[in-house]
Design a protein around this motif. Structure first.
Motif, PDB file in Angstrom:
ATOM      1  N   GLU A   1      11.594  -1.689  -0.294  1.00 21.81           N
ATOM      2  CA  GLU A   1      10.664  -2.199  -1.299  1.00 21.81           C
ATOM      3  C   GLU A   1      10.071  -3.535  -0.869  1.00 21.81           C
ATOM      4  OE1 GLU A   1      12.813  -2.304  -4.978  1.00 21.81           O
ATOM      5  OE2 GLU A   1      13.449  -0.206  -4.796  1.00 21.81           O
ATOM      6  N   THR A   2      10.905  -4.392  -0.305  1.00 26.40           N
ATOM      7  CA  THR A   2      10.409  -5.686   0.187  1.00 26.40           C
ATOM      8  C   THR A   2       9.415  -5.497   1.320  1.00 26.40           C
ATOM      9  OG1 THR A   2      12.435  -6.856  -0.430  1.00 26.40           O
ATOM     10  CG2 THR A   2      11.099  -7.842   1.309  1.00 26.40           C
ATOM     11  N   LEU A   3       9.717  -4.582   2.234  1.00 25.32           N
ATOM     12  CA  LEU A   3       8.812  -4.338   3.354  1.00 25.32           C
ATOM     13  C   LEU A   3       7.453  -3.864   2.871  1.00 25.32           C
ATOM     14  CD1 LEU A   3      11.224  -2.641   5.907  1.00 25.32           C
ATOM     15  CD2 LEU A   3      10.041  -4.802   6.227  1.00 25.32           C
ATOM     16  N   ILE A   4       7.433  -3.020   1.875  1.00 25.45           N
ATOM     17  CA  ILE A   4       6.159  -2.529   1.346  1.00 25.45           C
ATOM     18  C   ILE A   4       5.340  -3.675   0.779  1.00 25.45           C
ATOM     19  CG2 ILE A   4       5.114  -1.097  -0.458  1.00 25.45           C
ATOM     20  CD1 ILE A   4       7.619   0.748  -0.109  1.00 25.45           C
ATOM     21  N   MET A   5       5.962  -4.510  -0.034  1.00 28.21           N
ATOM     22  CA  MET A   5       5.248  -5.638  -0.636  1.00 28.21           C
ATOM     23  C   MET A   5       4.760  -6.609   0.440  1.00 28.21           C
ATOM     24  SD  MET A   5       5.413  -4.994  -3.952  1.00 28.21           S
ATOM     25  CE  MET A   5       5.258  -6.509  -4.914  1.00 28.21           C
ATOM     26  N   ARG A   6       5.611  -6.889   1.401  1.00 32.80           N
ATOM     27  CA  ARG A   6       5.231  -7.828   2.466  1.00 32.80           C
ATOM     28  C   ARG A   6       4.125  -7.229   3.346  1.00 32.80           C
ATOM     29  NH1 ARG A   6       9.620 -11.242   4.023  1.00 32.80           N
ATOM     30  NH2 ARG A   6       8.336 -11.821   5.817  1.00 32.80           N
ATOM     31  N   TYR A   7       4.231  -5.955   3.638  1.00 29.33           N
ATOM     32  CA  TYR A   7       3.204  -5.294   4.454  1.00 29.33           C
ATOM     33  C   TYR A   7       1.849  -5.333   3.756  1.00 29.33           C
ATOM     34  CZ  TYR A   7       0.490  -1.577   6.659  1.00 29.33           C
ATOM     35  OH  TYR A   7      -0.510  -0.865   7.276  1.00 29.33           O
ATOM     36  N   LEU A   8       1.823  -5.010   2.487  1.00 32.38           N
ATOM     37  CA  LEU A   8       0.551  -5.003   1.767  1.00 32.38           C
ATOM     38  C   LEU A   8      -0.040  -6.411   1.692  1.00 32.38           C
ATOM     39  CD1 LEU A   8       1.344  -2.458  -1.082  1.00 32.38           C
ATOM     40  CD2 LEU A   8      -0.036  -2.086   0.981  1.00 32.38           C
ATOM     41  N   ALA A   9       0.793  -7.430   1.565  1.00 37.11           N
ATOM     42  CA  ALA A   9       0.288  -8.800   1.536  1.00 37.11           C
ATOM     43  C   ALA A   9      -0.414  -9.159   2.835  1.00 37.11           C
ATOM     44  CB  ALA A   9       1.428  -9.773   1.266  1.00 37.11           C
ATOM     45  N   ALA A  10       0.040  -8.596   3.950  1.00 40.28           N
ATOM     46  CA  ALA A  10      -0.508  -8.940   5.265  1.00 40.28           C
ATOM     47  C   ALA A  10      -1.485  -7.914   5.811  1.00 40.28           C
ATOM     48  CB  ALA A  10       0.628  -9.123   6.269  1.00 40.28           C
ATOM     49  N   PHE A  11      -1.453  -6.674   5.302  1.00 44.86           N
ATOM     50  CA  PHE A  11      -2.259  -5.601   5.878  1.00 44.86           C
ATOM     51  C   PHE A  11      -3.059  -4.804   4.847  1.00 44.86           C
ATOM     52  CE2 PHE A  11       1.182  -6.343   8.856  1.00 44.86           C
ATOM     53  CZ  PHE A  11       0.599  -6.220  10.100  1.00 44.86           C
ATOM     54  N   GLY A  12      -2.726  -4.924   3.575  1.00 46.13           N
ATOM     55  CA  GLY A  12      -3.335  -4.077   2.572  1.00 46.13           C
ATOM     56  C   GLY A  12      -4.815  -4.362   2.349  1.00 46.13           C
ATOM     57  N   PRO A  13      -5.465  -3.479   1.594  1.00 39.11           N
ATOM     58  CA  PRO A  13      -4.995  -2.194   1.057  1.00 39.11           C
ATOM     59  C   PRO A  13      -4.755  -1.210   2.202  1.00 39.11           C
ATOM     60  CG  PRO A  13      -7.010  -2.936  -0.058  1.00 39.11           C
ATOM     61  CD  PRO A  13      -6.851  -3.774   1.171  1.00 39.11           C
ATOM     62  N   ALA A  14      -3.786  -0.335   2.030  1.00 39.46           N
ATOM     63  CA  ALA A  14      -3.408   0.581   3.102  1.00 39.46           C
ATOM     64  C   ALA A  14      -2.819   1.854   2.515  1.00 39.46           C
ATOM     65  CB  ALA A  14      -2.397  -0.089   4.031  1.00 39.46           C
ATOM     66  N   THR A  15      -2.860   2.897   3.312  1.00 43.28           N
ATOM     67  CA  THR A  15      -2.278   4.171   2.902  1.00 43.28           C
ATOM     68  C   THR A  15      -0.793   4.199   3.211  1.00 43.28           C
ATOM     69  OG1 THR A  15      -2.639   5.259   5.042  1.00 43.28           O
ATOM     70  CG2 THR A  15      -4.470   5.324   3.443  1.00 43.28           C
ATOM     71  N   ALA A  16      -0.102   5.164   2.643  1.00 43.37           N
ATOM     72  CA  ALA A  16       1.310   5.349   2.967  1.00 43.37           C
ATOM     73  C   ALA A  16       1.480   5.658   4.445  1.00 43.37           C
ATOM     74  CB  ALA A  16       1.898   6.461   2.102  1.00 43.37           C
ATOM     75  N   ALA A  17       0.508   6.375   5.026  1.00 45.27           N
ATOM     76  CA  ALA A  17       0.575   6.682   6.462  1.00 45.27           C
ATOM     77  C   ALA A  17       0.445   5.415   7.300  1.00 45.27           C
ATOM     78  CB  ALA A  17      -0.515   7.681   6.835  1.00 45.27           C
ATOM     79  N   ASP A  18      -0.392   4.469   6.847  1.00 48.45           N
ATOM     80  CA  ASP A  18      -0.511   3.197   7.554  1.00 48.45           C
ATOM     81  C   ASP A  18       0.820   2.454   7.541  1.00 48.45           C
ATOM     82  OD1 ASP A  18      -3.270   3.477   8.092  1.00 48.45           O
ATOM     83  OD2 ASP A  18      -3.805   2.639   6.143  1.00 48.45           O
ATOM     84  N   LEU A  19       1.448   2.421   6.387  1.00 43.49           N
ATOM     85  CA  LEU A  19       2.731   1.746   6.244  1.00 43.49           C
ATOM     86  C   LEU A  19       3.766   2.333   7.194  1.00 43.49           C
ATOM     87  CD1 LEU A  19       4.685  -0.155   4.696  1.00 43.49           C
ATOM     88  CD2 LEU A  19       4.953   1.673   3.011  1.00 43.49           C
ATOM     89  N   ARG A  20       3.834   3.645   7.234  1.00 43.46           N
ATOM     90  CA  ARG A  20       4.798   4.312   8.112  1.00 43.46           C
ATOM     91  C   ARG A  20       4.478   4.030   9.588  1.00 43.46           C
ATOM     92  NH1 ARG A  20       8.043   9.076   8.207  1.00 43.46           N
ATOM     93  NH2 ARG A  20       9.046   9.099  10.252  1.00 43.46           N
TER      94      ARG A  20
END
Length: 368
Positions: free
Chosen positions: A206-225
């Motif tokens: 959950e933390t990784l998702i929030m941190r990733y979106l702060a630095a890379f978002g908006p993004a798809t679930a595929a981008d996150l993976r």
């Protein structure tokens, strides 16, 4: 649902990646915001941070590494990342399974019949001696017990996946060439990594998702993976779904984001920026179309260094003896040529340590 154009996504990525305006942040805070900096090429993080921070001083990053507040370790996608010590400790256990699977994906035959838990125990004994080891050294020690697996496979599995390790300075220090000597993360930082979460919960995910979106978002679930390489994130997304907002891209795909994160006007001017090899502004997505044309996507995994013009990859660059050479991927306008040359001269000065007047920029002819 709001549709975000590719240009809107480009400007948002630049803002989140600190590439739209250079930030006045301490180096450690910048590394944390970016969720780490890809760093298998030891000198590249310095260029990435120079392009993102005002008055960046390489000595500040050196001090973080020697002071053990930042570390170089295998993490996202099994690649070496420069991350804060805190993130390394908190995130490492969540990456264990992925790291093992990715090493096995390369050496599955070599590990046929090898009990990985027994191998992990033996590797921990090697690192318990508190003597820095190279990956080949670790492999040769373990090969005495598992000769059929081979030293190369054993060393990589131990250093990358089975024992949380760090690459020690002087590797990764400014203008320094040094081999990769490793030690256990616990011995280097003086504390063990955080244990895995109980079954059924995924606080790190959950933390990784929030941190990733702060630095890379908006993004798809595929981008996150694609960025982290981890499995099991859909459950973590579901757990924090009420904290997120959604958009669509021009292809109809759902984009996740943080409600209050910056999303600049698509017409915001974007300055020329020079990116190092393997910069996550490009590699941090499954669909990299927001920043690089599909025709050039293959360059992103070959170690090419990119020049951003109007926010998109428009050229590559190299540096030798105080001169930056730019190879355009499309023709530059006169104004773009001037801006690229000016920024390239500043980069050449940064890399060489020479005054701007002693540095040069060569811009090759673009293909037509």
């Amino acid at each position: 649902m709001t549709v975000l154009s590719i240009r809107a996504l480009n400007r948002t990525t630049l803002a989140r990646q600190l590439l739209l305006d250079r930030a006045e942040l301490p180096v450690l805070d910048a590394v944390a915001h970016l969720c780490g900096v890809q760093a298998q090429e030891p000198q590249e993080p310095f260029v990435g941070l120079w392009s993102r921070l005002r008055a960046f001083d390489p000595a500040a990053l050196d001090d973080l590494l020697t002071g053990r507040r930042a570390v170089r370790t295998h993490l996202m996608r099994r690649t070496v990342h420069l991350v804060t010590a805190r993130d390394a400790v908190e995130w490492r256990a969540r990456h264990d399974l992925m790291l093992r699977q990715r090493v096995l994906g390369v050496y599955r035959r070599e590990f046929d019949g090898v009990n990985l838990e027994e191998l992990a125990a033996a590797a921990r004994v090697v690192f318990a001696e508190d003597e820095p080891r190279t990956m080949p050294e670790v492999g040769r020690i373990l090969a005495a017990r598992w000769p059929a697996a081979g030293a190369r496979a054993l060393g990589e599995m131990a250093v990358v996946a089975l024992v949380p390790t760090v690459q020690l300075p002087p590797r990764g220090l400014w203008r320094t060439k040094a081999g990769a000597r490793t030690a256990s993360l616990a011995s280097w930082l003086g504390r063990e990594i955080d244990p895995p979460a109980p079954d059924g919960v995924d606080p790190v995910g959950e933390t990784l998702i929030m941190r990733y979106l702060a630095a890379f978002g908006p993004a798809t679930a595929a981008d996150l993976r694609a960025w982290c390489g981890l499995a099991g994130l859909p459950s973590a997304v579901a757990a924090i779904r009420e904290k997120l907002v959604t958009f669509r891209d021009e292809r109809g795909r759902q984009l996740l984001d943080l409600p209050d994160a910056p999303r600049p006007d698509p017409d915001t001017p974007a300055p020329v920026r020079f990116l190092p090899a393997f910069d996550n502004a490009v590699l941090g997505y499954h669909d990299r179309g927001r920043i690089i044309d599909d025709a050039h996507r293959g360059l992103s995994v070959t170690g090419a260094r990119f020049v951003l013009v109007d926010g998109r990859v428009a050229g590559t660059w190299t540096a030798t003896k105080g001169t930056v050479t730019v190879t355009p991927l499309r023709p530059f306008t006169r104004a773009e040529h001037i801006a690229v040359a000016e920024q390239g001269r500043e980069l050449a000065s940064f890399i060489s340590g020479n005054d701007n007047s002693a540095c040069g920029v060569l811009v090759a002819t673009a293909p037509y």
